[in-house]
Motif scaffolding. Structure first.
Motif, PDB file in Angstrom:
ATOM      1  N   SER A 142       0.838  -1.216   0.000  1.00 57.65           N
ATOM      2  CA  SER A 142       0.000   0.000   0.000  1.00 57.65           C
ATOM      3  C   SER A 142       0.868   1.260   0.000  1.00 57.65           C
ATOM      4  N   ILE A 143       2.003   1.198   0.674  1.00 56.54           N
ATOM      5  CA  ILE A 143       2.901   2.364   0.698  1.00 56.54           C
ATOM      6  C   ILE A 143       3.738   2.390  -0.572  1.00 56.54           C
ATOM      7  N   ALA A 144       4.227   1.223  -0.982  1.00 62.39           N
ATOM      8  CA  ALA A 144       5.078   1.161  -2.182  1.00 62.39           C
ATOM      9  C   ALA A 144       4.323   1.679  -3.412  1.00 62.39           C
ATOM     10  N   ARG A 145       2.994   1.413  -3.447  1.00 61.63           N
ATOM     11  CA  ARG A 145       2.200   1.868  -4.605  1.00 61.63           C
ATOM     12  C   ARG A 145       2.103   3.381  -4.668  1.00 61.63           C
ATOM     13  N   ASN A 146       2.329   4.031  -3.537  1.00 59.88           N
ATOM     14  CA  ASN A 146       2.235   5.503  -3.505  1.00 59.88           C
ATOM     15  C   ASN A 146       3.601   6.156  -3.412  1.00 59.88           C
ATOM     16  N   ALA A 147       4.634   5.368  -3.669  1.00 61.71           N
ATOM     17  CA  ALA A 147       5.989   5.910  -3.462  1.00 61.71           C
ATOM     18  C   ALA A 147       6.303   6.964  -4.521  1.00 61.71           C
ATOM     19  N   LEU A 148       7.086   7.933  -4.110  1.00 65.76           N
ATOM     20  CA  LEU A 148       7.582   8.951  -5.030  1.00 65.76           C
ATOM     21  C   LEU A 148       9.067   9.119  -4.753  1.00 65.76           C
ATOM     22  N   ARG A 149       9.883   8.941  -5.743  1.00 69.44           N
ATOM     23  CA  ARG A 149      11.326   9.086  -5.547  1.00 69.44           C
ATOM     24  C   ARG A 149      11.713  10.501  -5.947  1.00 69.44           C
ATOM     25  N   LEU A 150      12.274  11.225  -5.014  1.00 66.76           N
ATOM     26  CA  LEU A 150      12.777  12.579  -5.296  1.00 66.76           C
ATOM     27  C   LEU A 150      14.286  12.513  -5.241  1.00 66.76           C
ATOM     28  N   SER A 151      14.932  12.984  -6.281  1.00 62.80           N
ATOM     29  CA  SER A 151      16.399  12.969  -6.287  1.00 62.80           C
ATOM     30  C   SER A 151      16.871  14.341  -6.763  1.00 62.80           C
ATOM     31  N   VAL A 152      17.607  15.005  -5.888  1.00 62.61           N
ATOM     32  CA  VAL A 152      18.030  16.375  -6.187  1.00 62.61           C
ATOM     33  C   VAL A 152      19.304  16.356  -7.020  1.00 62.61           C
ATOM     34  N   GLY A 153      19.606  17.510  -7.602  1.00 60.14           N
ATOM     35  CA  GLY A 153      20.791  17.611  -8.442  1.00 60.14           C
ATOM     36  C   GLY A 153      21.713  18.708  -7.963  1.00 60.14           C
ATOM     37  N   ARG A 154      22.764  18.951  -8.751  1.00 57.56           N
ATOM     38  CA  ARG A 154      23.791  19.915  -8.345  1.00 57.56           C
ATOM     39  C   ARG A 154      23.229  21.333  -8.261  1.00 57.56           C
ATOM     40  N   GLU A 155      22.242  21.628  -9.080  1.00 51.47           N
ATOM     41  CA  GLU A 155      21.702  22.999  -9.112  1.00 51.47           C
ATOM     42  C   GLU A 155      20.419  23.141  -8.290  1.00 51.47           C
ATOM     43  N   THR A 156      19.903  22.067  -7.728  1.00 49.47           N
ATOM     44  CA  THR A 156      18.680  22.173  -6.926  1.00 49.47           C
ATOM     45  C   THR A 156      18.943  23.113  -5.753  1.00 49.47           C
ATOM     46  N   THR A 157      18.047  24.080  -5.536  1.00 48.24           N
ATOM     47  CA  THR A 157      18.277  25.058  -4.468  1.00 48.24           C
ATOM     48  C   THR A 157      17.278  24.855  -3.328  1.00 48.24           C
ATOM     49  N   LEU A 158      17.550  25.492  -2.221  1.00 49.70           N
ATOM     50  CA  LEU A 158      16.643  25.420  -1.072  1.00 49.70           C
ATOM     51  C   LEU A 158      15.297  26.040  -1.436  1.00 49.70           C
ATOM     52  N   SER A 159      15.308  27.053  -2.305  1.00 48.19           N
ATOM     53  CA  SER A 159      14.003  27.646  -2.684  1.00 48.19           C
ATOM     54  C   SER A 159      13.251  26.710  -3.619  1.00 48.19           C
ATOM     55  N   ASP A 160      13.998  25.894  -4.401  1.00 46.40           N
ATOM     56  CA  ASP A 160      13.304  24.860  -5.191  1.00 46.40           C
ATOM     57  C   ASP A 160      12.518  23.943  -4.256  1.00 46.40           C
ATOM     58  N   ILE A 161      13.148  23.633  -3.129  1.00 44.32           N
ATOM     59  CA  ILE A 161      12.505  22.727  -2.172  1.00 44.32           C
ATOM     60  C   ILE A 161      11.195  23.333  -1.678  1.00 44.32           C
ATOM     61  N   ASP A 162      11.184  24.661  -1.494  1.00 43.94           N
ATOM     62  CA  ASP A 162       9.935  25.300  -1.044  1.00 43.94           C
ATOM     63  C   ASP A 162       8.830  25.085  -2.078  1.00 43.94           C
ATOM     64  N   PHE A 163       9.187  25.181  -3.363  1.00 48.43           N
ATOM     65  CA  PHE A 163       8.192  24.920  -4.423  1.00 48.43           C
ATOM     66  C   PHE A 163       7.704  23.481  -4.324  1.00 48.43           C
TER      67      PHE A 163
END
Ligand SMILES: Cc1ncc(COP(=O)(O)O)c(C=O)c1O
Ligand SMILES: O=C(O)CC[SeH]
Length: 386
Positions: free
Chosen positions: A349-370
């Protein structure tokens, strides 16, 4: 937010590609000036890729990407003859984990289905998200010819105990009598460019390098221990004009190799900075997710006793407007629970709703807010629909 699926080409890498397309378009096998210009670019790229993984330059063979590196030998490999399938007890035996990317898993499944080899798919521990060293070692048989375990998993980011596995297997190899040593391969696709990868420290015979995971184009390379000195065996899958010392013939893709070499140079120069930045952003993402969603969040790649890549966070959700991510490995069909998450004990039930988020070199803290606000509106949407 899907940099484990692929990364953009770094601007300096694009520059190296463009420069070689215009200034070194000659055939690297040609002995005239245009050919020599191309060959020198390839030689420099090989040096940079070797330096990135702590290898000798001559141990690097360029390939078309990560999937092109794993096959059976057409000849006696390591003292084991694949063609002699008549006696199943003498079939070559492979050991791997149940966490592997399909480019390894499906090849070994094919070997087994075709009666070419026996394969042990060792299940990962559900308390560590890693394959256990003892489970690998206890699977070894007299016919075991190769062990292949990925260095870091593309969905959970969990780093596998490759160094420890190799230490144990090399001890076994030292005491093997009348049998060739067990060869050791690791798929380092997701680790390179994120953590330090050193082939001598790991003590592997083969290591897979995948360009599009570290801001290079979509080609790759393989490390083969002491290739020139006839160390680890390598058998070509293609036959042709003799390029890559006949191991990977075909006129070289100079521009893409130039890009791979530049990306490798950038990793050598900046890995610490890349790693620290990705870790800071990923950790901030997880803090904000906890703040926003509390107990509704289940982190699938966090295990108290296991290390993980600095950029990966595997969790839950689907109705996002801005966020682009994968619900598992990009190359898997998205309408099923990830087999990898199920393999490490994540409930269906959890695996079916999984979302993998993987950040990159340019990902910023303000991107995270979005990301957080987009995930929040997605949750609210789903709750309103419920
Ligand atoms: C862990 C892993 N291994 C192998 C591959 C295959 O690499 P390629 O897509 O270059 O064939 C990928 C990504 O695609 C991967 O994530
Ligand atoms: O997205 C990934 O995990 C790699 C490509 Se299948």
């Amino acid at each position: 937010m899907d940099y484990n699926a692929t990364t953009p080409v770094d601007s300096e890498v694009l520059g190296a590609i463009t420069a070689s397309l215009t200034g070194a378009w000659g055939n690297p096998s040609s002995s005239h000036e245009a050919g020599l210009a191309a060959k020198s670019i390839i030689d420099e790229a090989r040096e940079n890729v070797a330096r990135m993984v702590g290898a000798k330059t001559s141990d690097i063979v360029f390939t078309s990407g990560g999937t092109e590196y794993f096959h059976k030998s057409h000849d006696r490999q390591n003292g084991v003859d694949f063609s002699k399938g008549d006696n199943t007890d003498s079939l070559p035996h492979f050991i791997t984990s149940n966490l592997e990317h399909d480019s390894v898993k499906l090849v070994l499944e094919h070997f087994a289905e075709e009666g070419l080899a026996k394969v042990s798919f060792v299940p990962a521990s559900q308390t560590t998200g890693c394959v256990e060293v003892e489970d690998i070692v206890s699977s070894i048989r007299p016919t075991t010819c190769m062990i292949t375990v990925m260095l870091a998993n593309n969905e959970t980011g969990v780093i596998q105990p490759i160094k420890e596995i190799c230490e144990r297997v090399q001890q076994i190899n030292a005491n093997r009598r009348n049998q060739p040593p067990i060869l050791l391969h690791t798929d380092a696709a997701q680790a390179i460019g994120k953590i330090n990868v050193d082939v001598l420290d790991l003590d592997v015979d083969y290591l897979t390098i995948v360009g599009h995971k570290f801001y290079a184009p979509r080609n790759g390379a393989i490390y083969v221990r002491n290739l020139e000195e006839k160390g680890a065996p390598l058998y070509p899958m293609l036959y042709g004009g003799g390029q890559e010392r006949n191991y990977r013939p075909g006129t070289e893709n100079t521009a893409m190799i130039a890009g791979l070499g530049k990306a490798a140079e950038l990793v050598v120069q900046n890995l610490d900075k890349y790693q620290k930045h990705m870790e800071e952003v990923r950790d901030h993402l997880e803090v904000r997710l906890m703040e926003e969603f509390g107990d509704n969040i289940h982190f699938n790649g966090k295990f108290d006793t296991s290390s993980r890549l600095p950029n990966t966070c595997d969790k839950v959700l689907s109705k996002c407007n801005i966020v682009q991510a994968s619900v598992g490995a990009a190359c898997h069909s998205q309408n099923r629970a990830s087999p990898i998450l199920l393999a490490i004990g994540v409930p269906d039930s959890i695996a079916r709703n999984a979302l993998r988020l993987s950040v990159g070199r340019e990902t910023t803290l303000s991107d995270i807010d979005f990301v957080i606000s987009d995930l929040k509106q997605a949750v609210q949407y789903l709750q309103n629909q419920a």
